[in-house]
Design a protein around this motif. Structure first.
Motif, mmCIF file in Angstrom:
data_model
loop_
_atom_site.group_PDB
_atom_site.id
_atom_site.type_symbol
_atom_site.label_atom_id
_atom_site.label_comp_id
_atom_site.label_asym_id
_atom_site.label_seq_id
_atom_site.Cartn_x
_atom_site.Cartn_y
_atom_site.Cartn_z
ATOM 1 N N PRO A 132 0.821 -1.229 0.000
ATOM 2 C CA PRO A 132 0.000 0.000 0.000
ATOM 3 C C PRO A 132 0.849 1.272 0.000
ATOM 4 O O PRO A 132 1.992 1.262 0.462
ATOM 5 C CB PRO A 132 -0.783 -0.107 1.318
ATOM 6 N N LEU A 133 0.264 2.361 -0.513
ATOM 7 C CA LEU A 133 0.900 3.676 -0.386
ATOM 8 C C LEU A 133 0.909 4.038 1.096
ATOM 9 O O LEU A 133 -0.046 3.734 1.823
ATOM 10 C CB LEU A 133 0.071 4.729 -1.146
ATOM 11 N N LEU A 134 1.979 4.663 1.557
ATOM 12 C CA LEU A 134 2.050 5.047 2.969
ATOM 13 C C LEU A 134 2.020 6.562 3.122
ATOM 14 O O LEU A 134 2.577 7.300 2.294
ATOM 15 C CB LEU A 134 3.342 4.538 3.608
ATOM 16 N N ASN A 135 1.381 6.984 4.224
ATOM 17 C CA ASN A 135 1.437 8.394 4.598
ATOM 18 C C ASN A 135 2.875 8.697 5.041
ATOM 19 O O ASN A 135 3.395 8.024 5.927
ATOM 20 C CB ASN A 135 0.442 8.617 5.753
ATOM 21 N N PRO A 136 3.530 9.690 4.426
ATOM 22 C CA PRO A 136 4.942 9.916 4.752
ATOM 23 C C PRO A 136 5.163 10.381 6.196
ATOM 24 O O PRO A 136 6.254 10.221 6.736
ATOM 25 C CB PRO A 136 5.371 11.001 3.754
ATOM 26 N N GLY A 137 4.110 10.915 6.834
ATOM 27 C CA GLY A 137 4.231 11.367 8.222
ATOM 28 C C GLY A 137 4.079 10.218 9.206
ATOM 29 O O GLY A 137 4.950 9.971 10.050
#
Ligand SMILES: Cc1ncc(COP(=O)(O)O)c(C=O)c1O
Length: 457
Positions: free
Chosen positions: A33-38
């Motif tokens: 999955p794409l991850l939230n960079p924060g």
């Protein structure tokens, strides 16, 4: 000349696929999955809505639905330039004196000159349906920007394009096509965005990269009311739209009673290759058939063959979500080679997972040998190919020559993604003998790979 099948096979209009195929539905190991960079947690739909159109976010996150209906308005547009022909390269076979049977699926037969229109029209449609004023994007070679400007003109949407600087300078006519269709075109990196100013300060004189242009386009979309960002490759939604290429190719082969042994495509962010192979890969994943599938990338930007499979930023400015992919590092700026559309540092997370699972292969090829293949192809098959597409031609010719040695009668399919009429500066360099082959050293790659974000997933 003895012909087993027609030179060109077209589907009838009522045989053009009316659904896109989502290969993720058949993958045992789903793309990461794409991850939230924060937070480093998987991105939720609501977090993506400020950047992308809602319907496209749903397509992006859907790993399970095998087929999506193509809305009638998109089909109506597809009918303007589809079906694209499946061509048997009889003249190339003859010139190579090979027992191999070579086919190509030609996607350059529209004004944008490439396959990019298949997804541009879908993305513009969903933006319009959501009531947006316009979209922003990046473009490398210029094909995606051209396709998107055509699609936006069709749906009366504003279109702002950040064009990688070296392409902007090498291809002024491509820029004028975009402007003719109503798009605003800015060379990237530019001083019009904060991220562009930062990149220019850190890399003065840079010729730009897709990663830089993406950061600028995202910054503008997020900061402008009624705008969203759209991307011409890499994302799973784009591979979904491009599945129309593979579905048509498969239907045409079925009509001919032929099955390819080998499928070859150039790979920049992975959209044409992903689209071309999707239905064939689906059969492979379900155990119904087997195909040898080969991604071809430039030796100057070798993400699959020399990159790392890791979470990375999709853009140089590190404003986008993290994607797990084969990457050279978001900081990697390739040498100014002439296949502008193959200069991206990463690869589609779908193709990255399939490659990591050993379901497809990858090779890299050098620029001058690519233009040698392009020239050979143009002289016998008549079409002047795009430099990007010519990477696939190089590999198809190499495979056909191997068949000549072994006597094997393999059936080879390759994706001829576009035409090269706006790439004549590159052809000029090749014809003059002044084209170079820059291959990054291990130390060059280590410099950007050492800056990969630390993600424990
Ligand atoms: C003609 C052509 N082929 C191939 C590509 C590579 O992109 P992708 O890997 O997304 O198909 C591009 C990208 O700009 C292109 O213009």
């Amino acid at each position: 000349m003895k012909r087993d099948v027609p030179y060109k096979t077209y589907l009838a209009e009522n045989e053009i696929p009316t659904q896109w195929y989502n290969v993720r539905a058949d993958m045992k190991n789903k793309p990461a999955p794409l991850l939230n960079p924060g937070t480093l947690e998987p991105m939720k739909a609501e977090e993506l809505y400020p950047v992308f159109c809602e319907e496209l976010v749903k397509q992006e996150l859907d790993n399970d639905t095998p087929f999506f209906d193509i809305p009638q308005e998109i089909l109506d547009f597809y009918y303007m330039y589809r079906p694209s022909p499946l061509v048997r390269a009889y003249f190339l076979e003859k010139a190579l004196d090979t027992p191999a049977k070579i086919y190509y699926k030609f996607e350059g037969n529209n004004t944008s000159g490439s396959h990019k229109l298949n997804s541009a029209i879908a993305q513009a449609y969903y933006a319009k349906k959501q009531g947006l004023k316009g979209v922003t994007t990046e473009t490398g070679a210029g094909q995606w920007g051209t396709a998107l400007s055509m699609a936006c003109a069709y749906f009366d949407l504003d279109c702002q394009v950040y064009m990688v600087k070296c392409s902007y300078e090498q291809k002024p006519f491509r820029r004028e096509v975009m402007r003719t269709y109503g798009a605003k075109v800015t060379p990237s990196p530019s001083m019009t965005t904060q991220i562009g100013q930062k990149i220019l300060k850190e890399h003065p004189g840079t010729t730009g990269s897709l990663g830089c242009a993406i950061s600028e386009a995202v910054e503008v979309a997020v900061g402008s009311e009624g705008y969203r960002y759209v991307l011409g490759s890499v994302l799973s939604q784009v591979l979904l739209h491009q599945s129309v290429i593979g579905l048509e190719a498969k239907a045409a082969f079925d009509k001919l009673g032929v099955k390819p042994d080998m499928i070859i495509g150039c790979a920049g962010g992975g959209s044409n290759l992903g689209g071309l192979i999707s239905p064939f890969m689906g059969e492979k994943l379900r155990g119904e058939a087997d195909y040898q599938i080969i991604a071809i990338e430039p030796a100057s930007c070798p993400s699959l063959t020399r990159g790392k499979y890791a979470y990375d930023f999709c853009d140089t400015g590190m404003v986008c979500p993290l994607a797990k992919m084969y990457t050279l590092g978001s900081d990697f700026i390739p040498s100014a080679n002439h296949a502008g559309g193959l200069r991206y540092h990463g690869m589609s997370s779908i193709l990255s997972q399939l490659y990591d699972d050993g379901l497809m292969e990858a090779r890299s090829v050098e620029q001058t040998s690519v233009f040698e293949a392009a020239t050979q192809f143009a002289r016998v098959e008549g079409i002047l190919p795009a430099p990007e597409s010519s990477h696939a031609i190089r590999a198809a010719i190499d495979e056909a020559l191997k068949c000549k040695e072994t006597g094997e009668e393999k059936t080879i399919l390759f994706g001829l993604t576009g035409t090269g009429y706006f790439d004549l500066v590159a052809y000029e360099k090749y014809n003059e003998g002044s084209m170079s082959d820059y291959i990054p050293t291990d130390a060059d790659l280590e410099k950007s790979l050492s800056k990969l974000p630390k993600v424990d997933k």
